[in-house]
Each structure stands twice: as C-alpha cells, then as structure tokens.
Design an enzyme around this catalytic site. Structure first.
Site, PDB file in Angstrom:
ATOM      1  N   ASN A   1      45.409  46.439  47.618  1.00 35.70           N
ATOM      2  CA  ASN A   1      46.635  47.173  47.941  1.00 35.70           C
ATOM      3  C   ASN A   1      47.070  48.066  46.800  1.00 35.70           C
ATOM      4  OD1 ASN A   1      47.133  46.411  50.579  1.00 35.70           O
ATOM      5  ND2 ASN A   1      48.321  44.602  50.029  1.00 35.70           N
TER       6      ASN A   1
ATOM      7  N   ASP B   1      47.734  37.666  53.049  1.00 40.15           N
ATOM      8  CA  ASP B   1      46.283  37.440  53.073  1.00 40.15           C
ATOM      9  C   ASP B   1      45.949  35.997  53.411  1.00 40.15           C
ATOM     10  OD1 ASP B   1      47.350  36.368  50.810  1.00 40.15           O
ATOM     11  OD2 ASP B   1      45.752  37.034  49.450  1.00 40.15           O
TER      12      ASP B   1
ATOM     13  N   HIS C   1      47.898  50.498  50.857  1.00 38.79           N
ATOM     14  CA  HIS C   1      48.163  49.503  51.905  1.00 38.79           C
ATOM     15  C   HIS C   1      47.362  49.781  53.167  1.00 38.79           C
ATOM     16  CE1 HIS C   1      51.431  47.322  49.880  1.00 38.79           C
ATOM     17  NE2 HIS C   1      51.790  48.514  49.371  1.00 38.79           N
TER      18      HIS C   1
ATOM     19  N   ASP D   1      42.787  31.673  52.027  1.00 39.05           N
ATOM     20  CA  ASP D   1      43.529  32.665  51.248  1.00 39.05           C
ATOM     21  C   ASP D   1      42.517  33.628  50.629  1.00 39.05           C
ATOM     22  OD1 ASP D   1      46.288  33.309  49.873  1.00 39.05           O
ATOM     23  OD2 ASP D   1      44.756  33.392  48.289  1.00 39.05           O
TER      24      ASP D   1
ATOM     25  N   ASP E   1      45.210  47.034  55.037  1.00 39.51           N
ATOM     26  CA  ASP E   1      45.270  46.634  56.445  1.00 39.51           C
ATOM     27  C   ASP E   1      43.877  46.619  57.067  1.00 39.51           C
ATOM     28  OD1 ASP E   1      47.971  46.418  56.153  1.00 39.51           O
ATOM     29  OD2 ASP E   1      48.442  48.364  57.072  1.00 39.51           O
TER      30      ASP E   1
END
Length: 888
Positions: free
Chosen positions: A498, A533, A503, A490, A507
């Site tokens: 973000n 994530d 965003h 994680d 990405d």
C-alpha cells in the site's frame, strides 16, 4: 099519566108515604149527582194529569175542573219543599189580590204563607172552613196573621202524603152569595186526597223529564266533545300519515319533479292546496328558484330570479308564517313594502287569501312554502296556518335530506370518477411500483449480500463468517466426532504494498489472494475476509489436525508465488494460525477465533511465512499472559516495577552522554521480565499510558541516587498512545509538570522517544502532540528509525532533536548497501542538525567501523556498563548483562 092513575088508586096515606119516598129519592138523586160530578171531576183531573206536559198545565186544568164543582175563582196551591222546608206557591189565582211576593216584596214567600191560614192548615194537617169571624178569632189567638184582602169565606184542606202534610189547597169567596158548606169541604178533602198522588206522580215525572233533559244535554255535550275528539284524532292520524309519507319521500330515489309532486299530494290531504309553490334560495342566498309550482290558472312556473321585493321576499324578511287576505296584500302594496321595485311581479289582484311559511334548514332560512286561493268560498283560518307551519318543518327536513342526498349522490359520482381516475393512476403507479419493488428486492438482496460479504473480494465478511462458525460450534457440541478447524491467515508485506504501490494495487493484491485461497480449499469450506489483510477459513468435516496442516501448507505455497502488481513482480507470504475444535466443551465462536488469532501472532513471532497450531500449551500460555496482565496491574500499584539505566557513550572517547532508561519486572515465578515483554503485556492489558507515567514518576524519585554529571541526558521511550487524544496528552503534561515542581531534574535534560512505525501510521497526531510537548522544553526523539518507512521529508518540519537508529541497521553493517544507507542517514541528520544515536553496537569492530563512518553516539554491549542507582559517578560500574539488552 102514571101519576094520575096512582093518585086515584092509592089512599092519602100512601100519598104521604110516597111523598116521603120521593123526597128521599130526590136527596139520593142529588147525592148521586154530586158523586157522579165528583167522580167525573176526578176522572177529568186524572186525564188532565195524564195529558199535562208540566205541573203548570196540570194546576190550570185542575182549577178549571174545580170551578165546575164549586165557586173556585179564587184558588191557589201551596206546596212544601222537602229539602229546603220552604213553602212555595206553584199556582195562584185571585180576583182582588196580586201574588203575595208582589204584595209583600220585603218578606220571604215561605214566611208569608207560614204566618197565614195556609201555614195554620199545614201545621194542623186538618181541613179548615173559615169565615171572617173565625179568621179574627184565630188572629186574636196568635195562630195566624191577617194577610191580604178580607174575604167572605176561606176553605183550605191539607194535601197528605204518608200521613204528612205536604201542601194546602185553598179556595176563597169575596161574594156572600157564594158560600161553602160541609159538602164543599168534603169535596175539597176528597179531591186533595186523590190529587196528592197525582201531583207526586207529576212531580216525579217532571223531575224525571228534567233529569232526562239534563242527561240528554250532558250526553249531547259529551257526544259533541267525542265527535270533536274523533275529528281531531282523525285529523292527527291524517297528519301523522302525511308526515310519515313526507319522511319516506325524503329517503326515496325520486327525481326533483316527482319528489315535489308527491309533497304537494301529501299536502292536499291536509288542507286545500290547489294553488301552491315552493321557493328556495341558492347557495349564495341571492337568488330564488321555484322547484315546484301549481296553479288553477295553469300559469307557467316562475323562472329563477334575483331577490327583489315580492311576497316571498317579504316573508323571508319577516322569518315567520303569515296569513294575508286581499286587503292585507293591497295595504302592503300601498305602503310600498312589496312590489315597489318590481311591480311586474305583482300577480295577486285575483287572490282571495295567501299563506306563506318560511322553510328553515339547519336554523337558517332557506326558502318558503306558499298556498293561496282565488275563491271567496275557500277561506283559510289560523288553524290552517298553524298546521301548515307544523308540516313545513317536516317538509323543510325532507327537502334538506333530499338536497343532502343529491349532494351526496353528486359527491359519490365525483368520488367514483375520482376513484376511477385514481385507479387508473394507481394501476400505472402499481406497475411502476412493481418495477421499483423488483429493483428494491434486487437492491435488498444486494444489500443483504453486501451486509454479509466483503465489498472488495466478494467473500463472506465477519458477520456471515461468525454465523457459520456459530453453527459449526453448535453442531460440534451435538456431534463430538465431527471436528472443524479455523485458519487465521494474515498476509505479509501488505502495508509495504500500500505504501509503495498504492491502495489500488493493494486491492488487486487482496483480490488475487482471495482467488488463490479459493483454489486451496473445498467447496463446502468457508473463506472469509475479516478486514485489511486478514482472512479466515472454516474447514468442515475435519478428520485429523493433519488435514488442517495440509491446507495451511498448500496456502503458504500458493501465496509464495510472485504477484504481478504495477507491471512488477512482488513476493509476499502469510502467517497462519490454526485452531481445531474439540479441546474444550465450552468453546465458543469468539474463543476459537481468538485462539486462531493467537496462533497467527505466534507464527509471526517465529519469522512469518509459517503456521502454528493452537494447542493446550498455547492455551496455557494465553492464560498465563492473562494472569500476567492482572499481576501487572498489581505490580504497578505496589511499585514492583524497577528501572535500569544503559549508557549512551561517545564512540570515539567513550564519554557518557546519556542514560537510556528502561523498565524491568522482577517476577517471583517468571524471573526478570524485560522491557519488550513488559510493553507487550501493557499493550494487551491497555496499561501503556499507566506504565509510561509510572516510569516518569519512578525516574523522578530515583534520579538523585544516580549522582549524574551535569549535562547528562535521560532517554526515555514512551508509546505514541499519549498523542492519540487530548486527554492522554493532558495527563502526560501534568505528569511532566509534577516532575518539574518536584525539581528532581529539569525537563530540558529529558528526551522522550517515540517509535517511528507509530509515527508513520499517524503523522498528524504526532505533529500536534510534539508541538504541545515542545512548549514544556522537552527534548523529542524518534526511536527505531529506519524500520517504519517514514518519509524523510517529515524530519524537516518535526520538532525532533534526536534519532535513534534501529538495531537492525547496525547488525547488517557488513552489507555495502546498509553502509551506504547509514552514510545517507548520517548526512541527512547532519544537514537537519539532528543528533544520531546508534543502537545495537555489540562488538568493538562495529564500534570502530561506525566511528570511522563519522557517527558519534551509540549504545550496546560494546559500550560501557549498566549503571546502578548508587554509583553513576566514578568508576563503580558493573558489566552489562546481555539478558538485559532489549530493543527500546
């Protein structure tokens, strides 16, 4: 000369003797003469019997022969019918009297004959020679009746057969000069004795001839019937053969001309058809065309023409067969039923007879079959009309099949042409379809790839990863020595990326992370992205747990390198949970993934940027949590959860402003479970809403025991799940209204706090929920402010009154940056007229410093004591135990 010599030579005695002898010789000569005459008569009678062609001729011949022997001008024969027992008179000849049936018409002939001398002789069966005197005696004696004219003598003899009288021969004389004696009697008796057989033979012969004639007639009639039957049978055979030929023609492949020519040939076998034509209606039934026409005059066939008033149209109107001669045709012309509108069609002047039969196809009139003759010697009869009518039905069927065959042939040709056209189109379409199929296969492969791969990173997704994990679990069950490990990764600070960089940069961060993770594993290992994530790694062929730890350390090192995002360097990290196979034989892919996830959360609680291996202890802890979740449900039902109250004081005066209400669970085995752990358990058990409602109801029932001063607020932190959907919000409203009805405290004294991080994640739900709760006059606040990165502008339109700052802001009070941040927050809250409450004021130094910075309210270890339910008024307090201090 001999007499003279004898006379001289013999004496008188001798002469007398000679005279006697002469007289005797004369008698003998007369007797022999009569015998010879009788014999000749009998021979003549026999010849007559042989030559006679009938009994009438025999009787006449016998009468002529008898007249040569005796006077027999008056002669008759009477015979007895053996079946009827009646006397008949087959021959009668008399000079005076007529036939008895004429003489006595009112009586039966047999009755008349029986009453007379004939009946008497027949009854006595003896000859009778009777004169007038004898007849009178018999009449007087009642033996006979006097019939007819009186005669001189009557001679009758019976005709005997087998000692039985079967008839009578009788002669009579009206002239006294003609008499009968014994000689005539004997002669008649002798003749009757001989002619009885002859008569019987002639009678049998006549009966035989009659029988032969009758049989011949019967045979002639039978022959005629048989001949007629043979004729009819041959005619039927010809008809049947012709019908078979017509049926065969209907299924042949002949063209129209050959087809109708063969039909005419078959028709000619049945009746004369030298002049014949067939007329058919078109599809619209408005025109006539003549597919076949033959004439002795070699006239050309009529052309197709519209319906007019000719003979064919007349037949079509009648809808029944007709036989017309020249007079009938002229009558129709005179009555203007035909050829009145189109006289040029009249070609019937030389016709002798005309036969027309309508042709029906599918019960509808479709045309006509016609034959006609020019010769007076060629006459058609009604039976020819019947025959042609019968044959026309089969001809119509043959024409129907022929037309259907031609229509089918045309349809097949059109269909073949259409098929060829469609085949060409299909070939073109197939080529296009092949291209489309190839494209679709590529699309399907892409869809299959997309269905099992992450669209952003191209890594396997959860579905594909779980399939491979299932295979690894099944393989491990069969081969215990082959271990594998699951790494649950994680990423840290992904949400921050973000929220701050957008965003798109988030990405890019995930794609770069996927590339780095690939460098850290082998080719046979599986790297997948579960979502967000979260990444998972399946390590196959694992020898020891240290191998998994080595991969985890390599990953942490690789992910700690700075990322180039938005032309800036950004540092991140990861928390890794490791689950190794082989701990339990009943492990499943879901349980191993869950264990790795649990280990990952354990790593996060240890400060992030590390890894944790899920072991038996962790498993026990997990089982313990599950057990605690179940016990939590029971504790809520049995009201084992209790309340504790932490004071909120004025930083300068120390005056009590509010009570922060918190829950704790005095567990018999695990001791006191604090509010944060209790909230985590409630979240895992999906009991957050129930726990908050329990706190409100417990506060409502326990509040009178606290004996609070007027104006003291009650602070209660609840989860944001109440605002997610309308059912949870409605339940919260009902709970608050119940408290209002019980009148333990007013809702204006209650301040409900919601976490800032939840607010930042779902601002819209909080806005809607705050508006509903505000209508209940409940004070609203935000707790943990400063940790969730919520936009400051949201405070301008949210109906909140209180902000409780996160304890981390106070703990870093020595930092100038944090002090400036606190001053900015204080100024913003003052501008928005918001009350600020500082959490985590644990030292007197922090208290003094915050008071100097202008803050008014706070709570923590340095501010007051925990109040009990019995002594909230006065000085009855106890020191706050640090073990009870939790983050709201």
């Amino acid at each position: 000369m001999f007499r003279d010599d004898a006379f001289h030579q013999h004496s008188a005695l001798e002469i007398s003797r000679l005279n006697k002898r002469v007289a005797r010789l004369r008698r003998l000569a007369a007797k022999y003469k009569r015998a010879e005459a009788t014999q000749n008569a009998l021979l003549e009678i026999s010849n007559i019997a042989n030559k006679a062609t009938s009994m009438e001729n025999f009787y006449q011949g016998m009468h002529q022969c008898l007249k040569q022997l005796i006077p027999a001008d008056n002669f008759y024969i009477s015979l007895l019918d053996a079946q009827k027992q009646h006397l008949e008179l087959p021959f009668f000849s008399d000079e005076k009297d007529s036939h008895p049936s004429e003489l006595y018409p009112e009586q039966e002939l047999s009755e008349i004959l029986t009453q007379g001398l004939t009946g008497y002789v027949l009854r006595t069966a003896t000859p009778l020679l009777c004169d007038e005197h004898k007849a009178k005696e018999l009449a007087d004696a009642g033996e006979i009746m006097a019939l007819g004219s009186s005669c001189h003598q009557w001679l009758g003899v019976p005709i005997m057969q087998n000692d039985r009288a079967i008839g009578v021969l009788a002669v009579q004389s009206y002239n006294p000069a003609s008499s009968y004696g014994e000689m005539e009697l004997e002669l008649m008796a002798f003749i009757s004795h001989h002619i009885a057989g002859v008569m019987e033979r002639l009678r049998h012969h006549e009966q035989l001839e009659q029988a032969i004639t009758q049989r011949t007639q019967e045979l002639s009639q039978a022959y005629g019937k048989l001949k007629q039957e043979v004729y009819e049978r041959r005619r039927a055979e010809r008809l049947q053969k012709s019908l078979f030929e017509i049926t065969e023609l209907s299924s042949s492949n002949l063209d129209d001309r050959e087809f109708y020519t063969e039909l005419h040939r078959v028709l000619c076998h049945l009746l004369p058809a030298n002049n014949c034509y067939i007329a058919l209606l078109d599809e619209t039934a408005t025109k006539l065309h003549f597919p076949f026409y033959v004439s002795q005059l070699n006239d050309p066939a009529p052309k197709c023409r519209p319906l007019m008033d000719g003979l064919v149209e007349y037949l079509l109107r009648l809808k029944r067969p007709v036989l017309l001669d020249q007079s009938d045709i002229q009558s129709l012309v005179c009555t203007k039923e035909i050829y009145s509108k189109a006289p040029e069609l009249n070609q019937t002047q030389n016709m002798h007879q005309w036969i027309g039969v309508p042709l029906f196809i599918q019960d509808k009139i479709a045309g006509a079959l016609t034959i006609y003759s020019f010769s007076m010697h060629q006459n058609y009869q009604f039976k020819d009309l019947e025959l042609l009518t019968f044959v026309s039905q089969h001809i119509a069927t043959a024409i129907e099949r022929k037309l259907a065959t031609e229509a089918l042939k045309r349809s097949k040709e059109a269909l073949e042409e259409k098929i060829l056209e469609r085949t060409r189109e299909l070939a073109t379409t197939n080529q296009e379809l092949q291209k489309e199929i190839c494209q679709r296969r590529k699309a399907e492969q892409q869809l299959l790839h997309d269905a099992k791969h992450d669209g952003l990173t191209g890594l396997p997704n959860r579905l594909m990863f779980m399939e491979r994990l299932n295979q690894a679990v099944k393989h491990n069950r069969r081969h215990l020595q082959d271990k594998f490990a699951l790494l649950f990764v994680d990423l840290d600070r992904f949400k921050l990326i973000n929220d701050t960089l957008g965003h798109l940069e988030g990405d890019k961060f995930l794609v770069e992370t996927a590339i780095r993770l690939k460098f850290c594993i082998r080719d046979n290992d599986t790297l997948a992205r579960l979502g967000g994530d979260e990444f998972v790694i399946l390590l196959d062929g694992l020898r020891t747990t240290d191998d998994a730890k080595e991969v985890a350390e390599r990953i942490l090192k690789e992910l700690s390198r700075p990322y180039e995002l938005a032309d800036k360097q950004f540092n991140s990290g990861a928390s890794i949970g490791i689950a190794v196979s082989g701990h339990h034989r009943d492990d499943t892919s879901e349980s191993i993934l869950r264990d790795a996830d649990t280990a990952m959360y354990m790593a996060k609680t240890r400060g992030k940027g590390c890894y944790v291996v899920f072991d038996e202890k962790s498993h026990q802890q997990l089982m313990q949590d599950v057990s605690l979740e179940n016990e939590l449900r029971t504790a809520l039902d049995t009201q084992q959860i209790q309340l504790s109250y932490f004071p909120v004081q004025d930083l300068k005066t120390g005056q009590l402003q509010a009570l922060d209400v918190r829950l704790y669970w005095p567990h018999p085995q695990h001791g006191k479970i604090k509010q944060q752990q209790l909230a985590n358990l409630a979240e895992q058990a999906n009991l957050q809403l129930e726990l908050d409602r329990y706190a409100i109801e417990a506060l409502n029932s326990e509040l009178p025991k606290l004996q609070l001063n007027s104006g003291t607020k009650l602070h209660l932190a609840i989860c944001s799940q109440h605002l997610k959907h309308k059912h949870a919000l409605r339940s919260l409203k009902n709970c608050l209204r119940n408290c209002l009805r019980n009148c333990q405290f007013t809702l204006t004294d209650l301040c409900l706090f919601f976490n800032e991080q939840a607010l930042a994640r779902d601002l819209e739900s909080h806005i809607n929920g705050f508006e509903v709760l505000k209508r209940l006059q409940v004070t609203l606040g935000i707790t943990g402010y400063g940790s969730g990165y919520s936009p400051l502008v949201s405070l301008s339109f949210l109906p909140v009154n209180v902000l409780r700052l996160d304890a981390s802001l106070v703990s870093h009070l020595q930092s100038p940056h944090h002090r400036r941040l606190l001053k900015a927050i204080n100024l913003s809250a003052g501008a928005l007229e918001l009350e600020l409450v500082l959490d985590g004021v644990n030292t007197q130094e922090q208290k003094q410093q915050l008071a100097q910075m202008g803050f008014n309210s706070g709570q923590g270890q340095a501010l007051g004591s925990r109040l009990s339910a019995a002594g909230s008024k006065g000085n009855s307090t106890e020191t706050i135990d640090t073990a009870t201090q939790v983050c709201a």
